[in-house]
Design a protein around this motif. Structure first.
Motif, PDB file in Angstrom:
ATOM      1  N   TYR A  93       3.697 136.158  43.465  1.00 39.51           N
ATOM      2  CA  TYR A  93       3.867 137.472  44.115  1.00 39.51           C
ATOM      3  C   TYR A  93       5.082 137.460  45.031  1.00 39.51           C
ATOM      4  CZ  TYR A  93      -1.171 137.714  42.955  1.00 39.51           C
ATOM      5  OH  TYR A  93      -2.385 137.663  42.340  1.00 39.51           O
ATOM      6  N   SER A 118      -6.845 148.340  49.367  1.00 41.66           N
ATOM      7  CA  SER A 118      -5.890 148.326  50.460  1.00 41.66           C
ATOM      8  C   SER A 118      -5.219 149.689  50.646  1.00 41.66           C
ATOM      9  CB  SER A 118      -4.815 147.288  50.169  1.00 41.66           C
ATOM     10  OG  SER A 118      -3.709 147.484  51.013  1.00 41.66           O
ATOM     11  N   ALA A 138       0.125 128.651  42.679  1.00 38.15           N
ATOM     12  CA  ALA A 138      -0.772 129.617  43.295  1.00 38.15           C
ATOM     13  C   ALA A 138      -0.255 131.028  43.021  1.00 38.15           C
ATOM     14  CB  ALA A 138      -0.868 129.372  44.792  1.00 38.15           C
ATOM     15  N   THR A 156       1.623 146.736  48.519  1.00 39.77           N
ATOM     16  CA  THR A 156       0.945 145.874  47.577  1.00 39.77           C
ATOM     17  C   THR A 156       0.686 146.659  46.303  1.00 39.77           C
ATOM     18  OG1 THR A 156      -1.229 146.484  48.289  1.00 39.77           O
ATOM     19  CG2 THR A 156      -0.209 144.649  49.430  1.00 39.77           C
ATOM     20  N   ALA A 157       0.376 145.934  45.270  1.00 38.26           N
ATOM     21  CA  ALA A 157       0.277 146.552  43.964  1.00 38.26           C
ATOM     22  C   ALA A 157      -1.062 147.262  43.756  1.00 38.26           C
ATOM     23  CB  ALA A 157       0.466 145.493  42.881  1.00 38.26           C
ATOM     24  N   ASN A 158      -1.898 147.215  44.769  1.00 28.79           N
ATOM     25  CA  ASN A 158      -3.258 147.683  44.553  1.00 28.79           C
ATOM     26  C   ASN A 158      -3.370 149.177  44.279  1.00 28.79           C
ATOM     27  OD1 ASN A 158      -4.160 145.127  44.983  1.00 28.79           O
ATOM     28  ND2 ASN A 158      -4.418 145.411  47.163  1.00 28.79           N
ATOM     29  N   ARG A 189       0.216 143.253  37.902  1.00 26.69           N
ATOM     30  CA  ARG A 189      -0.277 142.145  38.736  1.00 26.69           C
ATOM     31  C   ARG A 189      -0.998 141.097  37.905  1.00 26.69           C
ATOM     32  NH1 ARG A 189      -4.894 142.820  42.075  1.00 26.69           N
ATOM     33  NH2 ARG A 189      -5.564 140.947  40.991  1.00 26.69           N
ATOM     34  N   ILE A 230      -0.095 133.603  44.795  1.00 31.01           N
ATOM     35  CA  ILE A 230       0.699 134.200  45.875  1.00 31.01           C
ATOM     36  C   ILE A 230       2.163 133.774  45.778  1.00 31.01           C
ATOM     37  CG2 ILE A 230       0.119 132.333  47.504  1.00 31.01           C
ATOM     38  CD1 ILE A 230       0.584 135.968  48.548  1.00 31.01           C
ATOM     39  N   ARG A 231       2.407 132.548  45.250  1.00 30.71           N
ATOM     40  CA  ARG A 231       3.786 132.090  45.126  1.00 30.71           C
ATOM     41  C   ARG A 231       4.543 132.950  44.111  1.00 30.71           C
ATOM     42  NH1 ARG A 231       2.118 128.856  48.887  1.00 30.71           N
ATOM     43  NH2 ARG A 231       2.593 130.797  49.949  1.00 30.71           N
ATOM     44  N   GLU A 246      -3.185 131.051  49.826  1.00 31.27           N
ATOM     45  CA  GLU A 246      -3.499 132.451  49.575  1.00 31.27           C
ATOM     46  C   GLU A 246      -2.661 133.386  50.426  1.00 31.27           C
ATOM     47  OE1 GLU A 246      -7.669 132.616  50.285  1.00 31.27           O
ATOM     48  OE2 GLU A 246      -8.133 131.348  48.559  1.00 31.27           O
ATOM     49  N   LYS A 303      -3.462 143.830  57.571  1.00 30.08           N
ATOM     50  CA  LYS A 303      -4.029 143.263  56.345  1.00 30.08           C
ATOM     51  C   LYS A 303      -5.477 142.844  56.586  1.00 30.08           C
ATOM     52  CE  LYS A 303       0.116 143.364  54.485  1.00 30.08           C
ATOM     53  NZ  LYS A 303       0.769 144.083  55.588  1.00 30.08           N
ATOM     54  N   THR A 352       1.136 138.405  53.939  1.00 30.85           N
ATOM     55  CA  THR A 352       0.005 139.079  53.315  1.00 30.85           C
ATOM     56  C   THR A 352      -0.680 138.168  52.310  1.00 30.85           C
ATOM     57  OG1 THR A 352      -0.565 140.915  51.834  1.00 30.85           O
ATOM     58  CG2 THR A 352       1.655 140.060  51.654  1.00 30.85           C
ATOM     59  N   THR A 353      -1.879 138.582  51.925  1.00 28.61           N
ATOM     60  CA  THR A 353      -2.547 137.915  50.807  1.00 28.61           C
ATOM     61  C   THR A 353      -2.199 138.626  49.502  1.00 28.61           C
ATOM     62  OG1 THR A 353      -4.465 139.275  51.276  1.00 28.61           O
ATOM     63  CG2 THR A 353      -4.503 137.051  52.127  1.00 28.61           C
ATOM     64  N   TYR A 354      -1.475 139.756  49.601  1.00 24.48           N
ATOM     65  CA  TYR A 354      -1.054 140.604  48.487  1.00 24.48           C
ATOM     66  C   TYR A 354      -2.237 141.283  47.812  1.00 24.48           C
ATOM     67  CZ  TYR A 354       2.077 142.439  44.917  1.00 24.48           C
ATOM     68  OH  TYR A 354       2.803 143.277  44.125  1.00 24.48           O
ATOM     69  N   VAL A 355      -3.148 140.480  47.242  1.00 20.68           N
ATOM     70  CA  VAL A 355      -4.385 141.083  46.755  1.00 20.68           C
ATOM     71  C   VAL A 355      -5.348 141.065  47.926  1.00 20.68           C
ATOM     72  CG1 VAL A 355      -4.152 140.556  44.344  1.00 20.68           C
ATOM     73  CG2 VAL A 355      -4.997 138.822  45.855  1.00 20.68           C
ATOM     74  N   GLU A 356      -6.045 142.161  48.129  1.00 20.13           N
ATOM     75  CA  GLU A 356      -6.895 142.217  49.299  1.00 20.13           C
ATOM     76  C   GLU A 356      -8.087 141.286  49.150  1.00 20.13           C
ATOM     77  OE1 GLU A 356      -9.496 145.700  51.208  1.00 20.13           O
ATOM     78  OE2 GLU A 356      -7.347 145.655  51.530  1.00 20.13           O
TER      79      GLU A 356
END
Lengths: 211, 683
Positions: free
Chosen positions: A83, A2, A78, A7-9, A65, A80-81, B164, B133, B177-181
């Motif tokens: 995050y 990304s 999940a 985001t943490a990427n 992460r 995402i919850r 997700e 995103k 967002t999905t946070y992780v791509e």
């Protein structure tokens, strides 16, 4: 990956995380506080457990992460919850910070009592340019936080989990110099008052009958 | 019941409904962004503000329960002012890019800004911008347009069952967002485009293609799975540009599966657009007359029992009945529609229908799934199962591959035949669960019948139903889940050989293949004269001696039967390409050449004939729900049942039928979702 810096990427992330024995014991205690099936409620304290474990193991308190995924699996929710919660609260550091996290309270009582001086001292002594920055030696990260709940002893600086109170410019510099030397001064009021008792000793109930 | 007065109109509504619903009952339209009747209430857009008597400030009507005697005002000065304020705030960070936005013309924000927006902006500060995103090959995101209604987050978590999507960060920095791509792993992801009230989530294949007012809208039926989703085909100058779901609470509510929605570009590729005849060993272009002449020449003098006909999975009822009548006229009873080899018993309709009905799933209180992955075989139907499962008290047993994510928790009972036998003889623990339930149901996958002991699987599943209280005079809990939109129609019309007849298409001199695409052409012996009629040529067409180009489902007025046995009609949206024609007309023309003229000349004639063959065709759209009074099962016992595990029929959801196999969009999905490791290695 990304292009999104939020985001943490973008940050180099560890590929593996597992709770150690100390964390496991803490989690067991925390999860017990909630009714069965509602263990997702434990997400905030468990994220703190992660952050403390990272500090123990790597010297840096942050939440990678992969650890959030581990938390999600443990609490049966999940990813995402997790995050969402972790990004909502600024207390969770989603990227590595310095060894010491200097958190200057900037809310009104501290500000009136001189938090600007504390902030200036942190910048000068720790070598940090401003809020959100980390010093070049990797020792200090400086953050401005909202009320720490110690207004009586304002201004307050929290170093990781320890509060240092009744600070001014000089005492803040001394504190940071001590941290640099690897010392950990005793938390609490730096002018020596007991908890939040009046400065200079007791003012009432001074003459106890029968004494 | 509570009595509520809305703008002076008195309505009576059930206790506990929201003020917004009461306003709708009174015929007052309330503007909204975050509220969606099929999702949970979020109450965060604040657009639905109304005034309630004695309340000191406007209230969000979507999240406020009614009270008896409440007086609501939806158009007072206070309400208008409040909504104008909300709108101004929503527009602060919303870009003014309507001229280049794909939502333009069908955008809730645009429409409501006409009513509540200001003609100028008072905002002089910097607007925020949000990075777009990645959500996979189907959904295009322009996240700066997002107004954070969180409909997509709720849809993903509640309806699609793939949590997700989320809202990370907060305040000014909040982002969806999905946070992780990653690409969203849902077969229902296209619905995000429909529920997004602005242009933040739009269709990637439809990007910059058209404006809504340029489109011709035609009601039709999706045939790429057996749910029978009601759809609207949007076309412009003879080209299908997009497909959207229509609301039908009995079938698809307002959802639609991705394959049906996005594979229409396959309708324009690899089409048969003219007749072909094999001359000197090679297929060569021909005229219709030449093609029919070649068929007539070969079939002339052939005894009827040397001729056979097979229909495929996506064929409409009109074409099937025409082919059946033609074969009968030629004296042939060698008919087959079960190209997958499924051992379906057609002696009674409830042996092959989804008898509980799709809406009936919500009334069930226990479910057993045998040899089916409804998530891939009928995603919209699966959403209905999930809806029931989330309501609670719904034990679900599953026999099939272990570890499948069906989007709801299920109790894995076993892999195959051995477990089914234990269920059928009543020794399995799950039988207790079924017996304890008042309205238990089972879903048998069509794929579970497509194996050598398929008849025994069917008999065993029926036995489970009969022994455990699934079959009652007022409740029918036995369900067969089919895979494609043409399969049940052929069964309803009896396109099968007579009882005890040979099912393999060997030993024939001539074979008429009507849209048979999943068919292994190598099963046809050399020397058989093959007529292929259909819209896409795959292996069967390559094997053919004569090719007759037919029409796909969007190109004809046609009747379809879904897995419940519900008869529905689609309408012609575009004309078939080139010389291709509607299939029943081709058969009608061929019958003339063969000297066996079919007795109908128009659509009404064919449809009258359909109703004559099976009365259910007289009543499109209607489905009579039946209980089960005759619990005697299909012929034969389940002694032959083998222990073999069930193999799911669909391994590649995105390319499961001939139209989606021709689609570029679906090919991209398959590349994205299937074996990503292998994909990276190949690149």
């Amino acid at each position: 990956m990304s292009a999104d810096p939020s985001t943490a990427n973008e940050i180099p992330q560890p590929t593996h995380f597992a709770f150690d024995a100390e964390s496991e014991a803490a989690i067991e205690k925390i999860v017990k506080r909630y009714p069965p099936g509602k263990q997702a409620s434990a997400v905030i304290p468990v994220l703190y457990v992660v952050q403390r474990q990272m500090q123990r193991q790597t010297g840096i308190a942050w939440v990678p992460r992969v650890a959030m995924d581990v938390v999600a699996a443990r609490l049966n929710m999940a990813p995402i919850r997790v995050y969402e919660v972790a990004t909502f609260y600024f207390m969770f550091n989603l990227k590595p910070i310095g060894k010491f996290h200097l958190q200057v309270c900037g809310t009104t009582p501290c500000w009136l009592r001189g938090s600007d001086e504390v902030f200036r001292a942190c910048k000068d002594a720790a070598g940090v340019h401003g809020y959100g920055e980390t010093s070049a030696d990797g020792l200090f990260t400086l953050s401005e936080v909202e009320c720490l709940g110690a207004c009586v002893n304002a201004p307050v600086l929290a170093v990781d989990d320890d509060y240092y109170e009744d600070l001014d410019y000089e005492s803040t510099v001394r504190l940071i110099e001590a941290l640099k030397r690897g010392e950990r001064p005793k938390p609490g009021s730096v002018i020596g008052r007991q908890a939040s008792a009046p400065v200079g000793g007791p003012l009432v109930l001074t003459d106890v009958p029968g004494e | 019941m509570a009595k509520v007065t809305v703008d002076g109109i008195e309505v009576e509504v059930p206790n506990g409904v929201s003020v917004l619903q009461a306003c709708e009952a009174a015929g007052k339209e309330i503007p909204r962004f975050c509220y969606h009747e099929r999702l949970s209430v979020a109450g965060n857009c604040r657009m639905c503000l109304v005034e309630v008597e004695k309340a000191p400030k406007p209230i969000a009507s979507c999240a406020y329960p009614v009270a008896d005697g409440m007086k609501v005002f939806t158009d007072s000065e206070m309400v208008r002012k409040a909504r104008r304020g909300v709108m101004e705030f929503l527009l602060i960070n919303h870009p003014l890019d309507c001229p280049i936005c794909d939502q333009g013309g069908e955008c809730d924000l645009q429409d409501q800004a006409m009513a509540y927006g200001m003609d100028h902006s008072r905002y002089r500060e910097a607007k925020r911008a949000v990075k777009d995103k990645y959500m996979g090959p189907l959904i295009k995101t322009i996240m700066t347009r997002c107004i954070q209604c969180t409909r997509c987050v709720r849809f993903a978590a509640e309806v699609a069952g793939v949590p997700e999507l989320g809202a990370t960060n907060r305040g000014e920095n909040m982002e969806i967002t999905t946070y992780v791509e990653k690409a969203l792993t849902s077969e229902l992801s296209g619905n995000l485009i429909d529920i997004c009230p602005v242009g933040a989530l739009t269709s990637r294949p439809y990007a910059f293609v058209s404006r809504p007012w340029e489109l011709r809208k035609t009601d039709s039926i999706d045939v790429l799975d057996a749910t029978g989703t009601n759809i609207r085909v949007d076309t412009r100058s003879g080209e299908v540009l997009r497909i959207l779901p229509r609301t039908n609470d009995a079938v698809n509510e307002e959802w639609m599966a991705d394959r049906g929605r996005f594979s229409f570009d396959g309708l324009k590729r690899r089409r048969l657009d003219r007749p072909w005849v094999r001359k000197d060993g090679r297929l060569q272009p021909a005229s219709w007359a030449e093609a029919f002449g070649a068929i007539a020449a070969r079939l002339k003098g052939l005894p009827g029992d040397r001729i056979g006909a097979v229909v495929g999975d996506l064929v409409d009822a009109e074409a099937i009945v025409a082919l059946k009548d033609l074969m009968t006229a030629l004296g042939s009873r060698n008919l087959e529609c079960r190209t997958d080899g499924a051992a379906i018993d057609t002696s009674r309709p409830d042996f092959y229908r989804f008898n509980t009905t799709i809406a009936g799933i919500e009334e069930a209180d226990a479910l057993l799934i045998i040899g089916s992955n409804p998530r891939q075989e009928a995603p919209v139907l699966n959403a209905r199962i999930r809806k029931r499962a989330t309501a609670g008290n719904f034990p679900i047993g599953f026999v099939g591959p272990r570890g499948l994510d069906l989007t709801y928790a299920h109790d894995w009972l076993g892999e195959g035949g051995a477990t089914l036998r234990a269920l059928a003889d009543g020794s399995h623990r799950f039988c207790e669960v079924l017996r304890a339930a008042k309205r238990p149901m089972l879903i048998l996958g069509r794929g579970a019948l497509a194996r050598p002991d398929g008849a025994a699987v069917l008999a065993a599943a029926w036995q489970v139903a009969a022994q455990n209280g699934l079959l009652k005079p007022d409740w029918h809990g036995f369900n067969l889940l089919h895979l494609f939109g043409g399969q049940v129609g052929a069964l309803e019309l009896g396109f099968v050989p007579p009882a005890g007849g040979e099912r393999l298409m060997t030993g024939l001199d001539a074979l008429w293949l009507l849209g048979t695409d999943g068919f292994d052409a190598a099963r046809i012996p050399d020397g058989t004269f093959v007529i292929y009629q259909g819209h896409h040529g795959e292996t069967a067409a390559a094997r053919a001696d004569v090719i007759l180009p037919g029409a796909a489902y969007t190109e004809k007025d046609a009747t379809w039967v879904n897995t419940e046995g519900r008869v529905q009609r689609g309408r012609l949206a575009v004309y078939p390409p080139g010389e291709a024609r509607e299939d029943w007309k081709i058969l009608r023309a061929a019958s003339e050449f063969l000297g066996k003229r079919l007795p109908y000349d128009d659509l009404e004639g064919v449809r009258a004939r359909l109703a004559e063959v099976n009365p259910i065709f007289a009543n499109p759209g209607h489905l009579e729900r039946r209980g089960c009074t005759d619990t005697s099962g299909p012929a034969g016992g389940f002694a032959a049942l083998s222990d073999a595990p069930f193999v799911l029929p669909i391994t590649n959801y995105w390319q499961a039928d001939v139209i989606s196999r021709a689609s570029e969009t679906m090919a991209e999905c398959a590349r994205t979702y299937l074996a990503p490791q292998a994909r990276i290695a190949a690149e």
